[in-house]
Design a protein around this motif. Sequence first.
Motif, PDB file in Angstrom:
ATOM      1  N   GLY A 343       0.704  -1.456  -0.069  1.00  0.00           N
ATOM      2  CA  GLY A 343       0.040  -0.113  -0.107  1.00  0.00           C
ATOM      3  C   GLY A 343       0.795   1.209  -0.123  1.00  0.00           C
ATOM      4  N   ARG A 344       1.940   1.331  -0.023  1.00  0.00           N
ATOM      5  CA  ARG A 344       2.868   2.432  -0.068  1.00  0.00           C
ATOM      6  C   ARG A 344       3.735   2.346  -1.412  1.00  0.00           C
ATOM      7  NH1 ARG A 344       3.655   6.014   4.487  1.00  0.00           N
ATOM      8  NH2 ARG A 344       2.120   5.109   6.190  1.00  0.00           N
ATOM      9  N   VAL A 345       3.603   3.459  -2.054  1.00  0.00           N
ATOM     10  CA  VAL A 345       4.350   3.911  -3.508  1.00  0.00           C
ATOM     11  C   VAL A 345       5.623   4.192  -2.990  1.00  0.00           C
ATOM     12  CG1 VAL A 345       4.241   5.277  -5.253  1.00  0.00           C
ATOM     13  CG2 VAL A 345       2.262   4.514  -4.382  1.00  0.00           C
ATOM     14  N   LEU A 346       6.451   3.719  -3.518  1.00  0.00           N
ATOM     15  CA  LEU A 346       7.998   4.009  -3.431  1.00  0.00           C
ATOM     16  C   LEU A 346       8.859   4.699  -4.319  1.00  0.00           C
ATOM     17  CD1 LEU A 346       9.022   0.421  -1.580  1.00  0.00           C
ATOM     18  CD2 LEU A 346       7.761   2.210  -0.452  1.00  0.00           C
ATOM     19  N   ASP A 347       9.869   5.449  -3.884  1.00  0.00           N
ATOM     20  CA  ASP A 347      10.789   6.054  -4.858  1.00  0.00           C
ATOM     21  C   ASP A 347      11.665   5.052  -5.382  1.00  0.00           C
ATOM     22  OD1 ASP A 347      12.711   6.055  -2.942  1.00  0.00           O
ATOM     23  OD2 ASP A 347      12.612   8.234  -2.800  1.00  0.00           O
ATOM     24  N   ARG A 348      12.791   5.336  -6.277  1.00  0.00           N
ATOM     25  CA  ARG A 348      13.911   4.406  -6.422  1.00  0.00           C
ATOM     26  C   ARG A 348      14.880   3.914  -5.442  1.00  0.00           C
ATOM     27  NH1 ARG A 348      15.895   5.473 -11.210  1.00  0.00           N
ATOM     28  NH2 ARG A 348      14.146   7.011 -11.696  1.00  0.00           N
ATOM     29  N   HIS A 349      14.652   4.676  -4.441  1.00  0.00           N
ATOM     30  CA  HIS A 349      15.372   4.228  -3.386  1.00  0.00           C
ATOM     31  C   HIS A 349      14.925   3.603  -2.315  1.00  0.00           C
ATOM     32  CE1 HIS A 349      18.613   6.859  -5.034  1.00  0.00           C
ATOM     33  NE2 HIS A 349      17.683   7.809  -4.859  1.00  0.00           N
ATOM     34  N   GLY A 350      13.574   3.001  -2.425  1.00  0.00           N
ATOM     35  CA  GLY A 350      12.712   2.333  -1.532  1.00  0.00           C
ATOM     36  C   GLY A 350      11.943   3.250  -0.387  1.00  0.00           C
ATOM     37  N   HIS A 351      12.081   4.535  -0.434  1.00  0.00           N
ATOM     38  CA  HIS A 351      11.398   5.352   0.503  1.00  0.00           C
ATOM     39  C   HIS A 351      10.062   5.572  -0.021  1.00  0.00           C
ATOM     40  CE1 HIS A 351      15.636   6.155   1.562  1.00  0.00           C
ATOM     41  NE2 HIS A 351      15.318   6.976   2.473  1.00  0.00           N
ATOM     42  N   SER A 352       9.193   5.605   1.059  1.00  0.00           N
ATOM     43  CA  SER A 352       7.933   5.993   1.188  1.00  0.00           C
ATOM     44  C   SER A 352       7.455   7.380   0.572  1.00  0.00           C
ATOM     45  CB  SER A 352       7.043   5.668   2.234  1.00  0.00           C
ATOM     46  OG  SER A 352       5.696   6.049   2.230  1.00  0.00           O
ATOM     47  N   VAL A 353       6.678   7.315  -0.599  1.00  0.00           N
ATOM     48  CA  VAL A 353       6.377   8.660  -1.171  1.00  0.00           C
ATOM     49  C   VAL A 353       5.098   9.111  -0.747  1.00  0.00           C
ATOM     50  CG1 VAL A 353       5.813   9.698  -3.418  1.00  0.00           C
ATOM     51  CG2 VAL A 353       8.054   8.432  -3.374  1.00  0.00           C
ATOM     52  N   ARG A 354       4.075   8.215  -0.761  1.00  0.00           N
ATOM     53  CA  ARG A 354       2.756   8.329  -0.519  1.00  0.00           C
ATOM     54  C   ARG A 354       2.015   6.843  -0.236  1.00  0.00           C
ATOM     55  NH1 ARG A 354      -0.621   7.653  -5.258  1.00  0.00           N
ATOM     56  NH2 ARG A 354       0.771   7.400  -6.926  1.00  0.00           N
ATOM     57  N   SER A 355       0.922   6.903   0.482  1.00  0.00           N
ATOM     58  CA  SER A 355       0.086   5.914   0.845  1.00  0.00           C
ATOM     59  C   SER A 355      -1.139   5.913  -0.075  1.00  0.00           C
ATOM     60  CB  SER A 355      -0.227   5.737   2.398  1.00  0.00           C
ATOM     61  OG  SER A 355      -1.188   6.803   2.572  1.00  0.00           O
ATOM     62  N   VAL A 356      -1.520   4.350  -0.429  1.00  0.00           N
ATOM     63  CA  VAL A 356      -2.610   4.075  -1.129  1.00  0.00           C
ATOM     64  C   VAL A 356      -3.149   2.970  -0.284  1.00  0.00           C
ATOM     65  CG1 VAL A 356      -3.610   3.226  -3.206  1.00  0.00           C
ATOM     66  CG2 VAL A 356      -1.662   4.696  -3.372  1.00  0.00           C
ATOM     67  N   PRO A 357      -4.047   3.477   0.824  1.00  0.00           N
ATOM     68  CA  PRO A 357      -4.462   2.305   1.721  1.00  0.00           C
ATOM     69  C   PRO A 357      -5.371   1.298   0.778  1.00  0.00           C
ATOM     70  CG  PRO A 357      -4.744   4.444   2.349  1.00  0.00           C
ATOM     71  CD  PRO A 357      -4.370   4.620   1.169  1.00  0.00           C
ATOM     72  N   ILE A 358      -4.873  -0.065   1.188  1.00  0.00           N
ATOM     73  CA  ILE A 358      -5.749  -1.165   0.811  1.00  0.00           C
ATOM     74  C   ILE A 358      -7.183  -1.247   1.214  1.00  0.00           C
ATOM     75  CG2 ILE A 358      -5.617  -3.743   0.575  1.00  0.00           C
ATOM     76  CD1 ILE A 358      -2.807  -3.414   1.814  1.00  0.00           C
ATOM     77  N   ASN A 359      -8.005  -1.065   0.173  1.00  0.00           N
ATOM     78  CA  ASN A 359      -9.567  -1.125   0.279  1.00  0.00           C
ATOM     79  C   ASN A 359     -10.226  -1.800  -0.606  1.00  0.00           C
ATOM     80  OD1 ASN A 359     -12.030  -0.359   1.098  1.00  0.00           O
ATOM     81  ND2 ASN A 359     -11.770   1.773   0.868  1.00  0.00           N
ATOM     82  N   THR A 360     -10.295  -3.267  -0.181  1.00  0.00           N
ATOM     83  CA  THR A 360     -11.024  -4.126  -1.068  1.00  0.00           C
ATOM     84  C   THR A 360     -12.392  -3.920  -1.449  1.00  0.00           C
ATOM     85  OG1 THR A 360      -9.428  -5.806  -0.035  1.00  0.00           O
ATOM     86  CG2 THR A 360     -11.233  -6.836  -1.110  1.00  0.00           C
ATOM     87  N   TRP A 361     -13.153  -2.883  -0.225  1.00  0.00           N
ATOM     88  CA  TRP A 361     -14.625  -2.812  -0.541  1.00  0.00           C
ATOM     89  C   TRP A 361     -14.857  -1.563  -1.017  1.00  0.00           C
ATOM     90  CZ3 TRP A 361     -11.416  -3.437   4.013  1.00  0.00           C
ATOM     91  CH2 TRP A 361     -11.741  -4.571   4.629  1.00  0.00           C
TER      92      TRP A 361
END
Length: 362
Positions: A343-361
């Motif tokens: 659920g975390r979008v990462l940059d090329r160095h593996g750092h978190s850029v933003r979150s996209v929470p997992i929402n199956t519903w």
Amino acid sequence: MTAGIGHPMETQGSGAPGAGGGAIGLDELDLSIVHALQIQPRAPWTLVGSVLEIDPVTAARRWARLRDVGAAWVDGYLSPAQEDMTWAQLEIAVNGARLMDVVRTLCDDAGVLSLKQTSGSRDLVALVQARDVDTLAEYVSERVCRVPGVQGARVHVITATPFEGSQWRLRSLDAGQRERLRQFDETRPAPGTPVTAEPLRPVERRIAVALGTDGRMPLAALAREVDASVATTRRALGRLLNSGRLALRCNLARPLTGWPVSAMYFASVPAEHLDATATALRTLPELRFCTMTAGPHNLFLDVWLRTLHDVHALEAHISRELGHLRLRVEERAVILRTFKHVGRVLDRHGHSVRSVPINTWK
């Protein structure tokens, strides 16, 4: 099974560019704080400070520094070890010229937990979640395969998850420190309280989504986010954690761990040896994620390594140690880049850029 080819965190200090472009270095204290939050992701700073023998304000300030540059973070998600949802690994073939367009679309999709570009016969590997098998089939055909640039997807339905990333630990704290942290539980049920396997309630769903953004969200803030009282939120969070349905994970950007290389093994073992194989594989320090799947390979192993050479060295070690169980590594792939991680979008160095929470519903 003996230990693998290395031990996590033998190299205690490392540095890599942060999300803002500057370099961030980690010392022993930073790593100890991360290890503490791996054991108890929601531990109060008073407890962390007491265990590490530092001022709680120092612990909080150190964590804020790591979090603010995306070097470390805590999030929550419904555990793949539970049966409330259907999970699958997708091998996705992509038109090379459209790869980044596909990546951007899938990174924004709340049903895609993780997304990686790999070497070998597939372009992307995604971990996805759906409510059931029917929904999974519809999701793959009507959503994933309709993304412009996607040429096809092969589905591997996950039947069990013997090991997942929330169980992986650094090696910074001693046994006494680890035990003190394990004793904390903000949602500890009263003695004799039964843990039931009832369907997820709406408030529990909202909590799982909210903690996907910030797994350390204070209880009062979490209650406001899910539109419930603090008491109701506490009980619902307790049900999720005590039943094992909700996993909380403290992540550290992979280059900062001393294990910069990521790889996947696609393996098979006779069905009668699956459980014994999974038990043995859990001892591997390199193992980050292991799933049993229904498909041409019944084991997927996601590992972290120190060098590219170790891709073959670890495979040789596994084959040698588990040969008596007739384990065969049939294919291996190096992860060229991880675009999204739980659920975390990462940059090329593996750092978190933003979150996209997992929402199956959603």
